[in-house]
Design an enzyme around this catalytic site. Structure first.
Site, PDB file in Angstrom:
ATOM      1  N   ASN A   7       1.609  77.786  68.714  1.00  0.00           N
ATOM      2  CA  ASN A   7       0.156  77.880  68.607  1.00  0.00           C
ATOM      3  C   ASN A   7      -0.496  76.572  69.022  1.00  0.00           C
ATOM      4  OD1 ASN A   7       0.176  80.480  67.366  1.00  0.00           O
ATOM      5  ND2 ASN A   7       0.515  79.549  65.365  1.00  0.00           N
TER       6      ASN A   7
ATOM      7  N   ASP B 261       7.313  72.681  57.849  1.00  0.00           N
ATOM      8  CA  ASP B 261       8.063  72.745  59.098  1.00  0.00           C
ATOM      9  C   ASP B 261       9.013  71.561  59.223  1.00  0.00           C
ATOM     10  OD1 ASP B 261       6.676  75.055  59.788  1.00  0.00           O
ATOM     11  OD2 ASP B 261       5.078  73.926  60.762  1.00  0.00           O
TER      12      ASP B 261
END
Length: 312
Positions: free
Chosen positions: A15, A254
């Site tokens: 993204n 992440d």
């Protein structure tokens, strides 16, 4: 620590993060003035791939972007960090995924528009099978179609690879995916949804046991400033956090998952791997931006000189 180079395949989302900084979030129907806006390469999959590569892992990325400037920017960001992008496809039928992120008071609120990520399909996993065959750990998230995540987990197990599943964004999962997963890494809210338990401190192990009973190899729950918890066949234990000055929490999960995947690929013991992952995440939140904030291996290893304490 080992001398073995980590080899990780990340199958997931890419993204463009549109990050707005403001003193406080607006109420519904309210407009507030922001302080700054940034366009930062992101997506849980891409973030994890960049983090793994910066930690020294040979990193393969499988995913999908649109044929637009954002897509090209994302691919360039991956390549710059050393990620192998051969298996990232470009589609013309959907725009590159976008995440709208509001930063306020050291925390974030995120809305994701999947775009091209919805076109990362099981056949893309098949096309990347040779890439997956060359790694030790396959790292998955839930910003691409669930059927693709399942296909990736099946392929990984067929090839004898370890599967790490970051169950975010939170959603109910099929039983097969639990059974294909070696390590699942929910945060507290994701654990509540997956287990059906409202979690207080005394309920944490019980909620994690629900997932273990579904067939996963072990459960690692991330708890923000409270560190992490591990539940496996060897029992329950806590791993303490590394205190830092928080700037941006956007890439914390992440960073943690990439660190964990790298450590497991390097054959660290589970508790050591979780500790290593925590150090990666701690460094990541001291910087603005998910991918730009990911630390190098040298920076993470420098944290091993600091004092810390595990709660067993």
């Amino acid at each position: 620590m080992t001398d073995k180079q980590a080899r990780v395949a990340v199958i997931g989302s890419l993204n463009m993060d549109v990050v707005v900084q403001a003193l406080r979030p607006p109420q519904m129907g309210e407009t507030v003035l922001g302080e700054a806006v940034h366009f930062i390469p992101g997506g849980k999959g891409a973030n994890q791939a960049v983090a793994a590569a910066r930690l020294g892992a040979h990193t393969e990325m499988i995913g999908s972007v649109g044929s637009d400037p954002f897509g090209q920017d994302l691919l360039e960001s991956l390549k710059k960090s050393g990620v192998e992008t051969t298996a990232v496809k470009t589609v013309s039928i959907a725009p590159t995924g976008v995440a709208s992120i509001l930063l306020s008071g050291g925390d974030n609120r995120i809305i994701v528009v999947p775009g091209a990520n919805g076109h990362c399909l099981p056949e893309d996993v098949d096309a990347g099978k040779e890439r997956i065959a060359g790694v030790d750990v396959v790292l998955l998230q839930l910003e691409i179609p669930l059927e693709t995540v399942l296909s990736a987990a099946r392929t990984a197990k067929e090839l004898g690879k370890k599967v790490v599943l970051n169950p975010a964004p939170a959603r109910e999962l099929p039983g097969e995916l639990y059974r294909l997963t070696d390590v699942i890494t929910p945060n507290r809210s994701e654990l509540e949804l997956l287990s059906g338990h409202s979690i207080g401190e005394e309920d944490l192990a019980e909620a994690m046991q629900v997932l273990l009973d579904q067939g996963v190899g072990c459960v690692v729950t991330t708890l923000g400033e409270q560190g992490a918890a591990i539940l496996s066949g060897e029992g329950f234990r806590r791993v303490a956090v590394h205190p830092v000055d928080v700037v941006d929490t956007t890439g914390a999960g992440d960073a943690f998952n990439a660190g964990l995947a790298c450590a497991l690929s390097e054959e660290m013991e589970l508790a050591e791997a979780v500790d290593f992952a925590g150090r990666v995440a701690a460094l990541a939140v001291t910087r603005l931006g998910a991918q730009d904030g990911m630390p190098t291996r040298r920076e993470v290893e420098a944290l091993y000189g600091t004092e810390r304490k595990d709660d067993k």
